[in-house]
Design a protein around this motif. Structure first.
Motif, PDB file in Angstrom:
ATOM      1  N   GLY A 129       0.778  -1.239   0.000  1.00  0.00           N
ATOM      2  CA  GLY A 129       0.000   0.000   0.000  1.00  0.00           C
ATOM      3  C   GLY A 129       0.802   1.276   0.000  1.00  0.00           C
ATOM      4  O   GLY A 129       0.267   2.343   0.318  1.00  0.00           O
ATOM      5  N   PHE A 130       2.068   1.207  -0.374  1.00  0.00           N
ATOM      6  CA  PHE A 130       2.873   2.424  -0.507  1.00  0.00           C
ATOM      7  C   PHE A 130       3.975   2.202  -1.532  1.00  0.00           C
ATOM      8  O   PHE A 130       4.235   1.073  -1.935  1.00  0.00           O
ATOM      9  N   GLY A 131       4.601   3.306  -1.938  1.00  0.00           N
ATOM     10  CA  GLY A 131       5.586   3.268  -3.004  1.00  0.00           C
ATOM     11  C   GLY A 131       6.902   2.615  -2.611  1.00  0.00           C
ATOM     12  O   GLY A 131       7.177   2.341  -1.437  1.00  0.00           O
ATOM     13  N   GLY A 132       7.723   2.370  -3.622  1.00  0.00           N
ATOM     14  CA  GLY A 132       8.986   1.667  -3.458  1.00  0.00           C
ATOM     15  C   GLY A 132       9.961   2.313  -2.506  1.00  0.00           C
ATOM     16  O   GLY A 132      10.714   1.621  -1.818  1.00  0.00           O
ATOM     17  N   ARG A 133       9.972   3.635  -2.437  1.00  0.00           N
ATOM     18  CA  ARG A 133      10.891   4.303  -1.502  1.00  0.00           C
ATOM     19  C   ARG A 133      10.520   4.001  -0.053  1.00  0.00           C
ATOM     20  O   ARG A 133      11.394   3.768   0.780  1.00  0.00           O
ATOM     21  N   GLU A 134       9.238   4.016   0.244  1.00  0.00           N
ATOM     22  CA  GLU A 134       8.806   3.679   1.607  1.00  0.00           C
ATOM     23  C   GLU A 134       9.049   2.202   1.890  1.00  0.00           C
ATOM     24  O   GLU A 134       9.451   1.835   2.994  1.00  0.00           O
ATOM     25  N   LEU A 135       8.825   1.357   0.907  1.00  0.00           N
ATOM     26  CA  LEU A 135       9.145  -0.063   1.075  1.00  0.00           C
ATOM     27  C   LEU A 135      10.618  -0.247   1.420  1.00  0.00           C
ATOM     28  O   LEU A 135      10.961  -1.036   2.309  1.00  0.00           O
ATOM     29  N   ALA A 136      11.485   0.471   0.722  1.00  0.00           N
ATOM     30  CA  ALA A 136      12.922   0.364   0.975  1.00  0.00           C
ATOM     31  C   ALA A 136      13.263   0.811   2.395  1.00  0.00           C
ATOM     32  O   ALA A 136      14.071   0.162   3.083  1.00  0.00           O
ATOM     33  N   ALA A 145      14.739  -1.755   5.258  1.00  0.00           N
ATOM     34  CA  ALA A 145      16.007  -1.503   5.945  1.00  0.00           C
ATOM     35  C   ALA A 145      15.832  -1.589   7.459  1.00  0.00           C
ATOM     36  O   ALA A 145      16.728  -2.058   8.171  1.00  0.00           O
ATOM     37  N   ALA A 146      14.681  -1.157   7.944  1.00  0.00           N
ATOM     38  CA  ALA A 146      14.419  -1.179   9.381  1.00  0.00           C
ATOM     39  C   ALA A 146      14.023  -2.566   9.881  1.00  0.00           C
ATOM     40  O   ALA A 146      14.252  -2.896  11.045  1.00  0.00           O
ATOM     41  N   MET A 147      13.410  -3.374   9.008  1.00  0.00           N
ATOM     42  CA  MET A 147      12.920  -4.708   9.399  1.00  0.00           C
ATOM     43  C   MET A 147      13.295  -5.744   8.335  1.00  0.00           C
ATOM     44  O   MET A 147      12.426  -6.315   7.669  1.00  0.00           O
ATOM     45  N   PRO A 148      14.591  -5.989   8.145  1.00  0.00           N
ATOM     46  CA  PRO A 148      15.009  -6.854   7.036  1.00  0.00           C
ATOM     47  C   PRO A 148      14.456  -8.279   7.111  1.00  0.00           C
ATOM     48  O   PRO A 148      14.096  -8.854   6.083  1.00  0.00           O
ATOM     49  N   ALA A 160      12.187  -9.960   4.196  1.00  0.00           N
ATOM     50  CA  ALA A 160      12.687 -11.166   3.528  1.00  0.00           C
ATOM     51  C   ALA A 160      11.613 -12.245   3.559  1.00  0.00           C
ATOM     52  O   ALA A 160      11.382 -12.950   2.562  1.00  0.00           O
ATOM     53  N   ALA A 161      10.918 -12.375   4.689  1.00  0.00           N
ATOM     54  CA  ALA A 161       9.835 -13.361   4.803  1.00  0.00           C
ATOM     55  C   ALA A 161       8.674 -12.997   3.883  1.00  0.00           C
ATOM     56  O   ALA A 161       8.085 -13.870   3.243  1.00  0.00           O
ATOM     57  N   LEU A 162       8.334 -11.715   3.829  1.00  0.00           N
ATOM     58  CA  LEU A 162       7.241 -11.281   2.951  1.00  0.00           C
ATOM     59  C   LEU A 162       7.522 -11.634   1.503  1.00  0.00           C
ATOM     60  O   LEU A 162       6.621 -12.063   0.778  1.00  0.00           O
ATOM     61  N   ASN A 163       8.752 -11.446   1.083  1.00  0.00           N
ATOM     62  CA  ASN A 163       9.102 -11.723  -0.307  1.00  0.00           C
ATOM     63  C   ASN A 163       8.795 -13.168  -0.656  1.00  0.00           C
ATOM     64  O   ASN A 163       8.338 -13.463  -1.760  1.00  0.00           O
ATOM     65  N   ILE A 222      10.070  -6.353  -4.242  1.00  0.00           N
ATOM     66  CA  ILE A 222      11.396  -5.743  -4.261  1.00  0.00           C
ATOM     67  C   ILE A 222      11.255  -4.322  -3.744  1.00  0.00           C
ATOM     68  O   ILE A 222      10.655  -3.470  -4.405  1.00  0.00           O
ATOM     69  N   PRO A 223      11.777  -4.066  -2.545  1.00  0.00           N
ATOM     70  CA  PRO A 223      11.647  -2.741  -1.937  1.00  0.00           C
ATOM     71  C   PRO A 223      12.714  -1.778  -2.471  1.00  0.00           C
ATOM     72  O   PRO A 223      13.811  -1.699  -1.934  1.00  0.00           O
ATOM     73  N   ALA A 224      12.368  -1.087  -3.546  1.00  0.00           N
ATOM     74  CA  ALA A 224      13.341  -0.207  -4.189  1.00  0.00           C
ATOM     75  C   ALA A 224      12.624   0.845  -5.026  1.00  0.00           C
ATOM     76  O   ALA A 224      11.504   0.622  -5.480  1.00  0.00           O
ATOM     77  N   PRO A 225      13.274   1.979  -5.260  1.00  0.00           N
ATOM     78  CA  PRO A 225      12.712   2.938  -6.215  1.00  0.00           C
ATOM     79  C   PRO A 225      12.533   2.272  -7.567  1.00  0.00           C
ATOM     80  O   PRO A 225      13.291   1.378  -7.949  1.00  0.00           O
ATOM     81  N   GLY A 226      11.503   2.726  -8.267  1.00  0.00           N
ATOM     82  CA  GLY A 226      11.145   2.107  -9.540  1.00  0.00           C
ATOM     83  C   GLY A 226       9.834   1.360  -9.425  1.00  0.00           C
ATOM     84  O   GLY A 226       9.254   0.958 -10.423  1.00  0.00           O
ATOM     85  N   GLY A 227       9.361   1.182  -8.201  1.00  0.00           N
ATOM     86  CA  GLY A 227       8.020   0.670  -7.943  1.00  0.00           C
ATOM     87  C   GLY A 227       7.169   1.844  -7.495  1.00  0.00           C
ATOM     88  O   GLY A 227       7.515   2.526  -6.527  1.00  0.00           O
TER      89      GLY A 227
END
Length: 144
Positions: A67-74, A78-81, A85-88, A96-101
């Motif tokens: 429910g939010f963009g890639g920057r917030e996902l990233a 980073a805060a809850m790796p 990783a489990a969500l993926n 993929i938590p990165a800009p471009g989403g």
């Protein structure tokens, strides 16, 4: 109420790829998903590397799932790796938590889809996604 359809998806993809060429970026793959995570359009530059479609899809589907963009996902990843990783592993199309989403919203603020782009740096992928969404007259959410 604006909604995502094949015409708006085509505008997003065409504009995003043109923006990448204008900026002399690496070959891109652009994926447009509807609000349910179903692909409306997947298009890649002929020279695009293998796996770019899957990466772009995972960028877009992760935004829809959370429910939010890639920057917030990233930031959250980073805060809850461990959690991310489990969500993926749970997400059928990846995450993929990165800009471009980028989430796509209509003027009323409803989430109507997402764009994922892969091929260049995340920042450049995001610039192209923003150009495409704007050209389609829709609202982008990067999670900034």
């Amino acid at each position: 109420m604006a909604r995502l359809n094949s015409d708006s998806a085509q505008t997003i993809v065409t504009t995003a790829l043109a923006e990448g060429k204008k900026r002399n970026l690496a070959p891109l793959c652009v994926v447009v998903l509807d609000a349910g995570g179903h692909p409306l359009l997947i298009w890649r530059d002929d020279r695009c590397g293998i796996g770019r479609g899957e990466i772009a899809t995972a960028k877009a589907s992760g935004c829809l799932a959370m429910g939010f963009g890639g920057r917030e996902l990233a930031r959250r990843a980073a805060a809850m790796p461990g959690f991310y990783a489990a969500l993926n592993g749970l997400m059928p199309k990846g995450l993929i938590p990165a800009p471009g989403g980028v989430l796509i919203r209509n003027a009323e603020g409803d989430v109507i889809g997402a764009v994922g782009i892969s091929g260049d740096t995340g920042d450049n992928d995001e610039i192209c996604a923003l150009a495409g969404i704007e050209a389609a007259g829709l609202v982008a959410e990067v999670g900034a």
